[in-house]
Scaffold this motif. Sequence first.
Motif, mmCIF file in Angstrom:
data_model
loop_
_atom_site.group_PDB
_atom_site.id
_atom_site.type_symbol
_atom_site.label_atom_id
_atom_site.label_comp_id
_atom_site.label_asym_id
_atom_site.label_seq_id
_atom_site.Cartn_x
_atom_site.Cartn_y
_atom_site.Cartn_z
ATOM 1 N N TYR A 43 0.692 -1.209 0.105
ATOM 2 C CA TYR A 43 0.051 -0.066 0.003
ATOM 3 C C TYR A 43 0.965 1.131 -0.104
ATOM 4 C CZ TYR A 43 -3.400 3.337 1.041
ATOM 5 O OH TYR A 43 -4.243 4.554 1.139
ATOM 6 N N ILE A 44 1.930 1.308 0.889
ATOM 7 C CA ILE A 44 2.974 2.415 0.942
ATOM 8 C C ILE A 44 3.486 2.750 -0.406
ATOM 9 C CG2 ILE A 44 4.868 3.335 1.946
ATOM 10 C CD1 ILE A 44 3.919 2.035 4.703
ATOM 11 N N GLU A 45 3.922 1.672 -1.034
ATOM 12 C CA GLU A 45 4.411 1.841 -2.431
ATOM 13 C C GLU A 45 3.633 2.328 -3.351
ATOM 14 O OE1 GLU A 45 7.567 2.008 -5.471
ATOM 15 O OE2 GLU A 45 7.826 1.850 -2.990
ATOM 16 N N LYS A 46 2.445 2.008 -3.396
ATOM 17 C CA LYS A 46 1.354 2.409 -4.315
ATOM 18 C C LYS A 46 0.566 3.531 -4.086
ATOM 19 C CE LYS A 46 0.787 -2.362 -6.313
ATOM 20 N NZ LYS A 46 -0.312 -3.419 -6.526
ATOM 21 N N ASN A 47 0.745 3.983 -3.054
ATOM 22 C CA ASN A 47 -0.027 5.255 -2.654
ATOM 23 C C ASN A 47 1.042 6.439 -2.086
ATOM 24 O OD1 ASN A 47 -2.885 4.351 -2.744
ATOM 25 N ND2 ASN A 47 -1.713 2.751 -2.065
ATOM 26 N N ALA A 48 0.999 7.493 -2.788
ATOM 27 C CA ALA A 48 1.943 8.545 -2.165
ATOM 28 C C ALA A 48 1.225 9.099 -0.788
ATOM 29 C CB ALA A 48 2.092 9.598 -3.230
ATOM 30 N N ASP A 49 2.290 9.689 -0.022
ATOM 31 C CA ASP A 49 1.870 10.097 1.237
ATOM 32 C C ASP A 49 1.011 9.279 1.922
ATOM 33 O OD1 ASP A 49 3.414 12.693 0.524
ATOM 34 O OD2 ASP A 49 1.754 13.482 -0.532
ATOM 35 N N SER A 50 1.423 8.009 2.365
ATOM 36 C CA SER A 50 0.547 7.341 3.174
ATOM 37 C C SER A 50 0.830 7.629 4.562
ATOM 38 C CB SER A 50 1.059 5.772 2.987
ATOM 39 O OG SER A 50 1.029 5.276 1.578
ATOM 40 N N THR A 53 -3.642 7.210 9.324
ATOM 41 C CA THR A 53 -5.256 7.377 9.006
ATOM 42 C C THR A 53 -5.617 6.574 7.660
ATOM 43 O OG1 THR A 53 -5.280 9.624 10.122
ATOM 44 C CG2 THR A 53 -7.048 9.089 8.662
ATOM 45 N N ARG A 54 -4.687 6.951 6.539
ATOM 46 C CA ARG A 54 -5.186 6.372 5.213
ATOM 47 C C ARG A 54 -4.883 4.988 5.224
ATOM 48 N NH1 ARG A 54 -1.886 10.817 2.074
ATOM 49 N NH2 ARG A 54 -3.480 12.505 2.149
ATOM 50 N N LEU A 55 -3.827 4.232 6.119
ATOM 51 C CA LEU A 55 -3.480 2.954 6.354
ATOM 52 C C LEU A 55 -4.776 2.249 7.232
ATOM 53 C CD1 LEU A 55 0.401 3.186 6.884
ATOM 54 C CD2 LEU A 55 -0.823 2.034 4.847
ATOM 55 N N TYR A 92 4.227 10.927 7.402
ATOM 56 C CA TYR A 92 4.116 9.980 6.239
ATOM 57 C C TYR A 92 5.184 9.053 6.162
ATOM 58 C CZ TYR A 92 1.134 14.066 5.012
ATOM 59 O OH TYR A 92 0.090 14.864 5.024
ATOM 60 N N TYR A 93 4.680 7.976 5.382
ATOM 61 C CA TYR A 93 5.662 6.832 5.227
ATOM 62 C C TYR A 93 6.094 6.583 3.854
ATOM 63 C CZ TYR A 93 4.155 6.146 10.068
ATOM 64 O OH TYR A 93 3.814 6.286 11.242
ATOM 65 N N ARG A 94 7.250 6.042 3.620
ATOM 66 C CA ARG A 94 7.587 5.748 2.421
ATOM 67 C C ARG A 94 8.752 4.405 2.564
ATOM 68 N NH1 ARG A 94 10.190 11.242 1.370
ATOM 69 N NH2 ARG A 94 12.043 10.982 3.054
ATOM 70 N N LEU A 95 8.693 3.490 1.158
ATOM 71 C CA LEU A 95 9.764 2.482 1.572
ATOM 72 C C LEU A 95 11.185 2.781 1.336
ATOM 73 C CD1 LEU A 95 8.071 -0.008 -0.766
ATOM 74 C CD2 LEU A 95 7.475 0.375 1.624
#
Length: 157
Positions: A43-50, A53-55, A92-95
């Motif tokens: 999900y994090i890889e496919k959705n910017a600014d994860s 809340t979004r997760l 936010y999270y990113r890989l």
Amino acid sequence: MNKEEQLLIGVRDLYNKMVWLNKDKMEDSLKGYTSTEVHCIEYIEKNADSNVTRLAEYFYMTRGAISKLTKKLLQKGLIESYQKSDNKKEVYYRLTEQGKVIYKIHEDLHQEFQERDKAVFEQVTEEQFDSMLSFVEQYSRHLDAEIKKQGKDMKSE
């Protein structure tokens, strides 16, 4: 058994067969990672600014549960957190590179499973796909409304 029951049982049965069939290869290739961790990475890889809340909304989990999950992923070095210069409050999270390796393994496995099942999907007409997709969207909207009616807002849990 009516058609509605047949359909719901059929969908559950299909899902369970897919999980069972893919399980060993997934577990062997992604040793040390839970299914939830891997899908969070996806999900994090496919959705910017994860963010939490979004997760939480996507996985139908509480923000507390997602916080624990992201903490584990941070500790394992699979994701990193960041903030935007215009919003220092939100995290936010990113890989990381290591997270991208896990993502790639997972994607390659999905591609392999898709190839395995290709023969079935090649026989499905556009009209059949459209009909099935329409049903899934309609049922999903109905379930969203039921969730809302019950006051089960994932943001508040």
